[in-house]
Design a protein around this motif. Structure first.
Motif, PDB file in Angstrom:
ATOM      1  N   ALA A  89      -8.448  23.129  31.271  1.00  0.00           N
ATOM      2  CA  ALA A  89      -9.207  24.386  31.327  1.00  0.00           C
ATOM      3  C   ALA A  89      -9.245  24.886  32.753  1.00  0.00           C
ATOM      4  O   ALA A  89      -9.456  24.109  33.683  1.00  0.00           O
ATOM      5  N   VAL A  94      -4.714  23.264  24.918  1.00  0.00           N
ATOM      6  CA  VAL A  94      -4.406  21.946  24.378  1.00  0.00           C
ATOM      7  C   VAL A  94      -2.906  21.696  24.492  1.00  0.00           C
ATOM      8  O   VAL A  94      -2.100  22.499  24.017  1.00  0.00           O
ATOM      9  N   ARG A 145      -7.119  12.550  25.623  1.00  0.00           N
ATOM     10  CA  ARG A 145      -7.707  11.812  24.506  1.00  0.00           C
ATOM     11  C   ARG A 145      -6.703  11.739  23.368  1.00  0.00           C
ATOM     12  O   ARG A 145      -6.156  12.754  22.944  1.00  0.00           O
ATOM     13  N   TYR A 157      -6.261  18.107  27.228  1.00  0.00           N
ATOM     14  CA  TYR A 157      -7.037  19.349  27.175  1.00  0.00           C
ATOM     15  C   TYR A 157      -7.245  19.818  28.606  1.00  0.00           C
ATOM     16  O   TYR A 157      -7.790  19.085  29.433  1.00  0.00           O
ATOM     17  N   THR A 205      -9.076  22.941  37.975  1.00  0.00           N
ATOM     18  CA  THR A 205      -8.627  22.618  36.624  1.00  0.00           C
ATOM     19  C   THR A 205      -9.454  21.473  36.063  1.00  0.00           C
ATOM     20  O   THR A 205      -9.612  20.440  36.702  1.00  0.00           O
ATOM     21  N   GLY A 206      -9.974  21.681  34.867  1.00  0.00           N
ATOM     22  CA  GLY A 206     -10.644  20.601  34.152  1.00  0.00           C
ATOM     23  C   GLY A 206      -9.636  19.915  33.259  1.00  0.00           C
ATOM     24  O   GLY A 206      -8.752  20.577  32.699  1.00  0.00           O
ATOM     25  N   ILE A 207      -9.744  18.617  33.122  1.00  0.00           N
ATOM     26  CA  ILE A 207      -8.769  17.888  32.311  1.00  0.00           C
ATOM     27  C   ILE A 207      -9.433  16.725  31.580  1.00  0.00           C
ATOM     28  O   ILE A 207     -10.248  16.005  32.156  1.00  0.00           O
ATOM     29  N   VAL A 208      -9.091  16.594  30.303  1.00  0.00           N
ATOM     30  CA  VAL A 208      -9.510  15.445  29.505  1.00  0.00           C
ATOM     31  C   VAL A 208      -8.294  15.006  28.705  1.00  0.00           C
ATOM     32  O   VAL A 208      -7.625  15.838  28.071  1.00  0.00           O
TER      33      VAL A 208
END
Lengths: 290, 93
Positions: free
Chosen positions: B25, B34, B18, B23, B13-16
């Protein structure tokens, strides 16, 4: 919870960070060695504050480039161009993914004189992991990041951002960082391109690649570029190949300009127009105009 | 010996995070998901406490009683689990 699949509705900086995570995740799972060579993971000593990135730039271990390209294509990326048509240096190819955007795959760094596999090993041996989008993304160490950035600036004729890159990553860098960068310039035989990036190219006027870096860093017409490319090649066979390719139309570039793959007629029109533009360029040069 | 379960992000899992939004992915193919501000809080809490305590912690964060938020919390977490972004794992304590 909202599911947004369209890359256009995500803030660009978020999309780019997650794109880095996606590319690094894919490479790690497949056992492909790659390094992120620019972008949001750059060390603060190298990338100036607020420097935006629009894509993912990776340097792939040279003998794994083909496998990596097959891999990303199997995961939804498609090629915008080819190494042969992407730039005068033939160093990178750009791929596009509907969710992640552009990915620039480098097989070498223009300006580095040692063999690309040797250069990759040097960068790889001192790599650092930077977390982007929650995933570990391998980067060259900061001095190597700065070298790559300045060498990129050396072929970014007239770009204000490239100028800022050089000031931040080199001119304003601490002395220890500068010493580490210069050691890499020596080790990787990057003297001419380094000089082009830092404004000292005239010291290499007698070098066979001088003209190529002069065109890359200061600009010049297409004829000038092709002449420089021929000069920079070491073997007569390579010089001949460049000269033979010069009049041919770069169909990948034309496709980007047109927004579609060019028809035969469009390629023919462009082919004829190249001679017209070349004649204009020579006429201008004859009159002493740029 | 007790078996407590907790939530964690899936390995791929990608995570940002902000400006209060999250977010996520599923890598490497996407898409990007989102989470709005409330769902972002639910995820943060889920990653911090045991699975059994998520509802009560979220309720406390918003000054509600657990029964008022239970359905929304469950829906959010199970949605992320179905999307393979989040997984429920057991831990021996």
């Amino acid at each position: 919870m909202t599911n947004l699949d369209a890359a256009g509705s995500i803030p660009p900086s978020i999309r780019v960070e997650l794109a880095h995570a996606a590319v690094c995740n894919l490479a790690r799972r497949a056992g492909v060695d790659l390094l992120v060579v620019k972008g949001p993971g750059m060390d603060p000593l190298v990338g100036f504050k607020g420097r935006a990135s629009a894509d993912v730039d990776v340097l792939v271990r040279p003998d794994e480039v083909g496998r990596f390209l097959d891999l990303v294509k199997a995961h939804g990326w498609w090629a915008r161009d080819r190494f042969e048509t992407g730039s005068p240096f033939g160093h990178s190819t750009t791929l596009f993914h509907p969710t992640w955007g552009d990915l620039d795959v480098h097989r070498l760094i223009p300006g580095i004189g040692v063999d690309p596999s040797v250069a990759f090993d040097v960068f790889w041996a001192s790599r650092i992991d930077v977390t982007l989008g929650g995933q570990p993304c391998p980067h060259p160490q900061p001095a190597a990041q700065a070298l790559v950035l300045v060498l990129h600036a050396a072929r970014s004729e007239g770009s204000p951002r490239a100028g800022q890159d050089v000031v931040h990553a080199w001119t304003d860098a601490p002395s220890e960082q500068q010493a580490a960068i210069l050691a890499l310039v020596d080790r990787l035989d990057a003297h001419v391109a380094w000089a082009a990036g830092t404004g000292d190219l005239e010291a290499f006027r007698g070098d066979s690649s001088y003209r190529l870096w002069a065109v890359a860093s200061r600009g010049g017409g297409r004829l000038e570029e092709w002449r420089a490319r021929v000069e920079a090649e070491r073997s007569w066979r390579a010089k001949a190949m460049i000269a033979l390719r010069a009049p041919l139309v770069n169909t990948d570039h034309l496709a980007m300009l047109l927004g579609h793959r060019p028809t035969r007629t469009e390629v023919l029109v462009e082919f004829v127009d190249r001679f017209r533009r070349g004649a204009v360029e020579m006429a201008r040069r004859g009159k002493g105009r740029p | 010996m007790t078996h407590q379960q907790h939530w964690e992000l899936a390995h791929d899992t990608g995570i940002v995070e902000r400006n209060g939004l999250t977010y996520l992915a599923a890598l490497p193919d996407g898409p990007i998901v989102v989470l709005d501000a409330v769902a972002s809080v639910v995820l943060q809490v889920a990653l911090d406490v045991s699975a059994d305590d998520v509802t009560s912690e979220v309720a406390a964060a918003y000054g509600k009683v657990p029964t008022e938020v239970d359905a929304a919390v469950s829906e959010c977490l199970s949605g992320l689990e179905r999307a393979r972004l989040l997984r429920r794992v057991g831990a021996r304590g």
